[in-house]
Design a protein around this motif. Structure first.
Motif, short mmCIF file in Angstrom:
data_model
loop_
_atom_site.label_atom_id
_atom_site.label_comp_id
_atom_site.label_asym_id
_atom_site.label_seq_id
_atom_site.Cartn_x
_atom_site.Cartn_y
_atom_site.Cartn_z
N LEU B 354 0.92 -1.17 0.00
CA LEU B 354 0.07 -0.04 0.01
C LEU B 354 1.05 1.20 0.14
CD1 LEU B 354 -2.60 -0.85 2.80
CD2 LEU B 354 -2.95 -1.10 0.28
N ARG B 355 0.38 2.31 -0.71
CA ARG B 355 1.43 3.48 -0.66
C ARG B 355 0.40 4.61 -0.44
NH1 ARG B 355 4.08 2.05 -4.86
NH2 ARG B 355 5.49 0.94 -3.75
N PHE B 356 0.87 5.48 0.34
CA PHE B 356 0.19 7.05 0.97
C PHE B 356 1.15 8.08 0.58
CE2 PHE B 356 -1.68 3.22 3.20
CZ PHE B 356 -2.90 3.56 3.41
N LEU B 357 0.84 8.77 -0.22
CA LEU B 357 1.76 9.90 -0.54
C LEU B 357 1.17 11.21 -0.01
CD1 LEU B 357 3.02 8.32 -2.84
CD2 LEU B 357 3.35 10.25 -4.27
N VAL B 358 1.87 11.88 0.90
CA VAL B 358 1.35 13.10 1.39
C VAL B 358 2.25 14.18 0.93
CG1 VAL B 358 0.78 14.55 3.59
CG2 VAL B 358 0.54 11.89 3.69
N ALA B 359 1.51 15.15 -0.19
CA ALA B 359 2.37 16.17 -0.84
C ALA B 359 1.76 17.46 -0.38
CB ALA B 359 2.27 15.97 -2.42
N THR B 422 6.17 9.70 1.60
CA THR B 422 5.63 8.43 1.01
C THR B 422 5.62 7.57 2.11
OG1 THR B 422 6.52 8.97 -1.14
CG2 THR B 422 5.66 6.71 -0.86
N VAL B 423 4.50 6.98 2.57
CA VAL B 423 4.28 5.60 3.52
C VAL B 423 4.00 4.43 2.58
CG1 VAL B 423 3.17 4.93 5.41
CG2 VAL B 423 3.50 7.31 4.99
N THR B 424 4.80 3.49 2.84
CA THR B 424 4.94 2.38 2.23
C THR B 424 4.44 1.17 3.21
OG1 THR B 424 6.43 2.99 0.35
CG2 THR B 424 5.71 0.80 0.57
N ILE B 425 3.35 0.48 3.15
CA ILE B 425 3.07 -0.59 3.86
C ILE B 425 2.87 -2.06 3.29
CG2 ILE B 425 1.37 -1.47 5.91
CD1 ILE B 425 3.17 1.29 6.70
N PRO B 426 3.28 -3.05 3.59
CA PRO B 426 3.19 -4.21 2.87
C PRO B 426 1.69 -4.76 3.11
CG PRO B 426 4.92 -4.68 4.65
CD PRO B 426 4.64 -3.10 4.63
N ARG B 427 1.10 -5.30 2.01
CA ARG B 427 -0.37 -5.51 2.04
C ARG B 427 -0.49 -6.69 2.70
NH1 ARG B 427 -3.39 -4.81 -3.54
NH2 ARG B 427 -5.08 -5.82 -2.35
#
Lengths: 163, 598
Positions: B354-359, B422-427
């Motif tokens: 999962l990827r969450f981008l906070v820009a 960028t937060v990357t969390i394994p699914r």
């Protein structure tokens, strides 16, 4: 008069300890130097009979000169020194072949060496290492199994001078 | 770091152990070279030669003399015999003539004696002229051979000496090598220790700096609490007074958030933080975040966009509250550091992550700042903290949480252009048969699967029946706060300022009391002690719930509370939602369990 003479004789004995007899047989070893008991001029000459009267000790030890342990018998150096009344600090041992070595007098008390006269029950002769062979119990202490003490172990001893 | 140090110590112990081992080996080697009974070999061979020559001289003299001195000849003969015998008796001497190929010489030497003694009685040799002549004729040719034997023994002892010296040099070299190795190890270890010391010093300095910051950070909102409250006391106008109290409330909340952060951090540091593993709805999470921050973005005049890319899944297995904490922290920062422009949350996914981008389009950061951004206690610039507020712990907490989830947080930033986190969390998927399917089968299986939706946190008041609460606390103001709050919710409150008083009240009012709130740190009796005493005098079947009420929020004391006979735990400062949840848990809220939405 006879009585007083006897008294003098007894007194003399008391002062000098047991006086050393004159040797009857051929000399085995001759002591010189700082000794109190003398029987021939300034020396103490010991013959086989005199040594026979001392207590016999046995030392069984490995030596560099024989294969395996051997059994040596003879009077202790300490007893012989007492017999001649040695008072010095060093023994200068001279062998028949003129080998000479100095041995500290204290060795007698520290390590109890013997003046061996027999090996495995057979009398030591000049053909072997006789008549007297200074043997330390080499196996009893590690420091004895060194060249220093092997060198002190004179054989064919003829004369011991006390210094 | 600790492990490195432990490894270093282990290596050092091993090295010292190996030194002892090497030295024991060396001692053995030396001992092996000093076998019992080494006499001077060369001396024996020299003596043999002397005696041969002496006997030779005596025999020559006897040949010329008118009468033969038998005693002297016998003595020399005997001594020579004893010296010859030694060659057969002593293993050391034997070794030399055997190895040197002198066996024929020794054979001839030993044969000399029987030959001379032939015809003698009892070993007594009759030394007449004939005998002397005969002896000389045998002895004379032996003399050069005995001299050669002496030379050979000299060469042999020199070779032995050489070998021994070489062995000793080898041993010395070994020692030197080991010593050198030790020196290197010692230097390496000292360097390691020195580095550790520097790290420790830096850490301690950073902590000091952090504490100074914290002290400042706590003071600021405290001013924000105390100042408005002072003013409110003086204020007569009701609406102005409410405004002042609201300001104080906001400051107090900020302080509370700060303390929560610190607590989170200490939990993370001590490894006490454990993540929940439960299925949850990602859409609900993202919608909640959108709701939470839309208002604030609006207030700041910023555009707040939430983008869900195609393929962004609906469900995930993990800790939804902690994921929400990470994203909320990043969004909060983004809004805080952006004066104008927009903040965008982009949610996407690939099969693994999962990827969450906070820009944002905010102030951005210099590369140096980015470097120290996540560092523990590493406040890049203390003035930033002061200007923008916050504990400066949020990012550190977020990154550590992401790491606990086996994920990462990365940052790209351009000064005055904005930052992108960028937060990357394994699914992680719930096991296939779970969730909706099982919900259908639930009645048949008698498995009560609680569909996992983030709790619609009970901000709405859930109706409780009026309760009688006994509050025990030695600090009057705490009693005041808790009773005000409880009275506000419509409950009756009894108070006790110490353990003994509480026991007295319980003895008197016992059956009327629904629940006891117990402070833990009190003089006379502690909260735990008081609880034990109350439990001791209780009648069976009339167990009244006792709730620990304390600022001491560590896990250990929680366990101690349960052991002492307490039922639940409420941390100070008490807040309304927590209180309501507590009553639900204790089943004191009227019909609350039935009303609970799923």
């Amino acid at each position: 008069m006879r009585v007083s003479l006897s008294i003098y004789f007894v007194l003399f004995l008391a002062v000098a300890g047991s006086a050393l007899d004159a040797p009857k047989g051929p000399a085995v070893v001759t002591f010189k130097g700082l000794i109190t008991q003398k029987n021939k001029a300034d020396t103490a000459v010991l013959d086989a009979a005199m040594l026979d009267r001392l207590k016999t000790y046995t030392v069984k030890t490995v030596t560099p000169w024989y294969t395996g342990a051997q059994k040596f018998e003879g009077p202790s150096l300490q007893d012989v020194l007492k017999l001649v009344g040695a008072t010095g600090k060093t023994l200068k041992i001279v062998a028949l072949n003129d080998y000479a070595i100095e041995v500290p007098l204290e060795d007698a008390a520290l390590y109890s060496p013997i003046l061996a006269r027999r090996i495995n029950g057979v009398a030591l002769t000049p053909r072997d290492k006789g008549p007297l062979f200074l043997v330390y119990p080499y196996d009893s202490k590690p420091e004895l199994s060194t060249e220093k003490f092997y060198a002190r172990s004179a054989w064919q001893i003829a004369v011991i001078e006390v210094l | 770091m600790k492990n490195v140090l432990g490894l270093g110590i282990l290596v050092l112990i091993l090295s010292f152990g190996s030194v002892i081992w090497v030295e024991v080996r060396q001692l053995r080697a030396v001992q092996a070279y000093l076998p019992v009974g080494t006499d001077n070999v060369l001396w024996s061979y020299a003596q043999l030669n002397f005696e041969a020559l002496k006997l030779n001289r005596v025999l020559l003299l006897a040949l010329d003399a008118s009468t033969i001195d038998t005693d002297t000849v016998s003595l020399r003969y005997n001594i020579f015999a004893s010296r010859s015998q030694l060659l057969l008796q002593s293993p050391q001497l034997k070794r030399i003539w055997e190895d040197g190929g002198f066996a024929p010489v020794v054979e001839r030497l030993e044969a000399f004696f029987p030959e001379v003694e032939a015809g003698s009685v009892n070993g007594e040799i009759n030394w007449n002229r004939e005998k002397v002549k005969h002896a000389l004729s045998v002895l004379d040719p032996l003399l050069p051979d005995l001299a050669r034997l002496l030379l050979a023994s000299n060469i042999r002892s020199m070779a032995d000496e050489d070998a021994r010296n070489q062995k000793l040099v080898g041993i010395a070299n070994e020692s030197l090598f080991v010593g050198f190795l030790q020196l290197i190890l010692a230097i390496a270890f000292a360097t390691l220790l020195y580095r550790q010391l520097r790290v420790a010093r830096a850490a301690s300095q950073a902590k000091g700096q952090f504490l100074a910051n914290m002290s400042h950070e706590i003071r600021t909102p405290l001013n924000g609490v105390l100042g408005p409250l002072d003013l409110a006391l003086e204020e007569t106008d009701n609406s102005k007074r409410s405004d002042l109290i609201r300001i104080a409330q906001r400051s107090a909340r900020h302080l509370m958030a700060l303390l929560t952060d610190i607590l989170d951090l200490s939990k993370l540091e001590s490894g006490q933080m454990t993540l929940e593993v439960a299925g949850f709805d990602l859409n609900v999470l993202v919608s909640d975040l959108e709701l939470m921050f839309r208002q604030e973005a609006l207030a700041r005049g910023l555009v707040f966009l939430v983008v869900r890319e195609e393929g962004f899944p609906a469900r995930q297995l993990g800790d939804s509250l902690r994921l929400r904490q990470i994203l909320a922290n990043l969004l909060n920062n983004a809004l805080k550091f952006t004066k104008n422009g927009s903040v965008t949350l982009t949610c996407s996914a690939d099969p693994e992550n999962l990827r969450f981008l906070v820009a944002d389009t905010g102030v951005g950061m210099s590369p140096e700042t980015v470097k120290t951004l996540f560092r523990r206690f590493g406040q890049a610039d203390a003035s930033v903290t002061r200007r923008y507020g916050g504990s400066g712990l949020g990012l550190e907490i977020s990154r550590t949480l992401a790491q606990l989830m086996e994920g990462t947080i990365e940052v790209e930033s351009l000064e005055n252009r904005g930052s992108t986190f960028t937060v990357t969390i394994p699914r992680k998927l719930e096991s296939t048969s779970e969730a909706p399917l099982q919900a259908l089968l639930a009645p048949a299986l008698e498995v009560v699967e609680v569909p996992v939706v983030p709790l619609p946190v009970a901000t709405q008041t859930i109706g409780s029946r009026p309760l009688t609460v006994l509050a025990v606390d030695d600090v009057a103001i705490n009693l005041l706060v808790v009773s005000s709050l409880l009275k506000l919710l419509g409950h009756r409150v009894l108070t006790a300022s110490s353990g003994p008083i509480a026991l007295e009240v319980m003895a008197k009012e016992g059956p009327a009391v629904d629940v006891v709130f117990m402070d833990l740190h009190m003089p006379e009796w502690s909260g735990l002690e008081t609880t034990q005493k109350i439990r001791a005098q209780e009648k069976p079947g009339h167990r009244i719930p006792i709730v620990a009420l304390t600022a001491d929020v560590l896990t250990e004391s929680r366990e101690a509370c349960v052991v002492a006979g307490m039922d639940d735990f409420l941390s100070k400062p008490i807040q309304k939602p927590a209180l309501e949840q507590l009553f639900q848990r204790l089943k004191l809220a009227s019909g609350a369990a039935a009303d609970r939405k799923t």
